[in-house]
Design a protein around this motif. Sequence first.
Motif, mmCIF file in Angstrom:
data_model
loop_
_atom_site.group_PDB
_atom_site.id
_atom_site.type_symbol
_atom_site.label_atom_id
_atom_site.label_comp_id
_atom_site.label_asym_id
_atom_site.label_seq_id
_atom_site.Cartn_x
_atom_site.Cartn_y
_atom_site.Cartn_z
ATOM 1 N N PRO A 1 54.404 29.940 -28.760
ATOM 2 C CA PRO A 1 54.450 28.737 -27.915
ATOM 3 C C PRO A 1 53.521 27.633 -28.387
ATOM 4 C CG PRO A 1 53.311 30.537 -26.804
ATOM 5 C CD PRO A 1 53.941 31.123 -28.023
ATOM 6 N N ASP A 2 52.352 28.003 -28.925
ATOM 7 C CA ASP A 2 51.461 26.970 -29.467
ATOM 8 C C ASP A 2 52.139 26.244 -30.619
ATOM 9 O OD1 ASP A 2 48.446 27.334 -28.323
ATOM 10 O OD2 ASP A 2 49.445 29.271 -28.413
ATOM 11 N N GLY A 3 52.785 27.027 -31.488
ATOM 12 C CA GLY A 3 53.480 26.426 -32.615
ATOM 13 C C GLY A 3 54.622 25.533 -32.182
ATOM 14 N N LEU A 4 55.305 25.920 -31.099
ATOM 15 C CA LEU A 4 56.388 25.092 -30.580
ATOM 16 C C LEU A 4 55.854 23.728 -30.162
ATOM 17 C CD1 LEU A 4 59.304 24.687 -29.468
ATOM 18 C CD2 LEU A 4 58.468 25.680 -27.317
ATOM 19 N N PRO B 1 70.004 25.799 -26.833
ATOM 20 C CA PRO B 1 69.830 26.363 -28.175
ATOM 21 C C PRO B 1 68.576 25.790 -28.818
ATOM 22 C CG PRO B 1 71.539 24.691 -28.193
ATOM 23 C CD PRO B 1 71.160 24.880 -26.750
ATOM 24 N N SER B 2 68.042 26.525 -29.784
ATOM 25 C CA SER B 2 66.768 26.143 -30.393
ATOM 26 C C SER B 2 66.747 24.706 -30.926
ATOM 27 C CB SER B 2 66.414 27.124 -31.521
ATOM 28 O OG SER B 2 65.173 26.782 -32.092
ATOM 29 N N GLN C 1 68.253 22.096 -29.914
ATOM 30 C CA GLN C 1 68.212 21.156 -28.798
ATOM 31 C C GLN C 1 66.841 21.167 -28.136
ATOM 32 O OE1 GLN C 1 71.737 21.267 -26.410
ATOM 33 N NE2 GLN C 1 70.793 20.141 -24.733
ATOM 34 N N VAL C 2 66.207 22.345 -28.088
ATOM 35 C CA VAL C 2 64.846 22.414 -27.560
ATOM 36 C C VAL C 2 63.913 21.555 -28.406
ATOM 37 C CG1 VAL C 2 62.844 23.927 -27.248
ATOM 38 C CG2 VAL C 2 65.105 24.665 -26.469
ATOM 39 N N GLN C 3 64.010 21.718 -29.721
ATOM 40 C CA GLN C 3 63.171 20.922 -30.621
ATOM 41 C C GLN C 3 63.417 19.440 -30.400
ATOM 42 O OE1 GLN C 3 60.988 22.307 -32.933
ATOM 43 N NE2 GLN C 3 61.473 24.377 -32.285
ATOM 44 N N SER C 4 64.684 19.049 -30.326
ATOM 45 C CA SER C 4 65.029 17.643 -30.150
ATOM 46 C C SER C 4 64.510 17.101 -28.829
ATOM 47 C CB SER C 4 66.548 17.477 -30.236
ATOM 48 O OG SER C 4 66.934 16.148 -29.987
ATOM 49 N N CYS D 1 64.169 31.386 -26.911
ATOM 50 C CA CYS D 1 62.954 32.153 -26.677
ATOM 51 C C CYS D 1 62.014 31.895 -27.843
ATOM 52 C CB CYS D 1 63.240 33.651 -26.563
ATOM 53 S SG CYS D 1 64.231 34.132 -25.122
ATOM 54 N N THR D 2 60.738 32.094 -27.643
ATOM 55 C CA THR D 2 59.776 31.890 -28.720
ATOM 56 C C THR D 2 58.613 32.861 -28.566
ATOM 57 O OG1 THR D 2 58.287 30.311 -29.805
ATOM 58 C CG2 THR D 2 58.546 30.096 -27.421
#
Length: 281
Positions: free
Chosen positions: A229-232, A172-173, A175-178, A225-226
């Motif tokens: 990607p640069d912002g991620l 989930p989003s 968890q990706v950020q973390s 999904c995003t």
Amino acid sequence: MSGAQARRQITGTARWIAASRARESARADRLFDDPWAATLAGDDGFAMLAAREQGGQPNEFLPVRTRFFDDLIGSAVQDWPAGPHQVVLLGAGLDTRAFRLDLPPAWTVYELDHPEVLAAKAEVLDGVTARCGRRTVPADLGDDWPDRLLDAGFDPAAATVWIVEGVLFYLPSPQVQSLLVGAAHLSTGRAVLGADAFGTGLLRLPAMRPLVEHRTATGVPLPFCTDDPDGLLTATGWQPRSVLDVGQPGANFGRLAPVPAGWDGGADPTTRSYLLVGSRE
């Protein structure tokens, strides 16, 4: 889905990916050679690969992705001075890079994944000597994996290549950020991150409809999904170094329909798939 069911699904996915690596390794024009992949995949892995490709063409994205990250590690070996450097495989699955890549003995590969996955790999690789240092780290990427990595001997000040291959989509989003923030925080020295991601248009494909409807009905977060990607990378502490659409030069290797450099996604830019490289200097 229970924790046990989730772990079985992860183990099954790892075997499916291993089957793809085995098929690639059998080609005369192979992009890499993984001599253990077929045994790691087992009959279940090849059955899953066949089921996922039923009625379609072989998934050439998977070997391209593996070769891309192999080359990212190889570039670090060439560019960084000799020393005790590190590779961290977040969600290592049945990966064998510590055995099949020409890594200097002074390097250490850390493999993080569920205990079941690491145990399945240990059964096959028992008695096989890695080319470099290798440490397995049983951990859940949604839990206290940074502490477990540190306990295994990881040095935040040492130059590190982080590989997150085929993982982000299954999280989930938040968890990706973390996960990406955690890797950045553990990179006080020079570091490079490689990861892959899909645009949000993937979730609108007919083949994805049953999964999306089931998760929506049960309140389970959709796969990550995003469309930025640069912002991620930037938002999680990484400087974007390269964001390539799969099929562009450098992310093709002659296996995929060519995508020109600078492609903007065409009529629907959300259907893109990316190979990301971020850095911390």
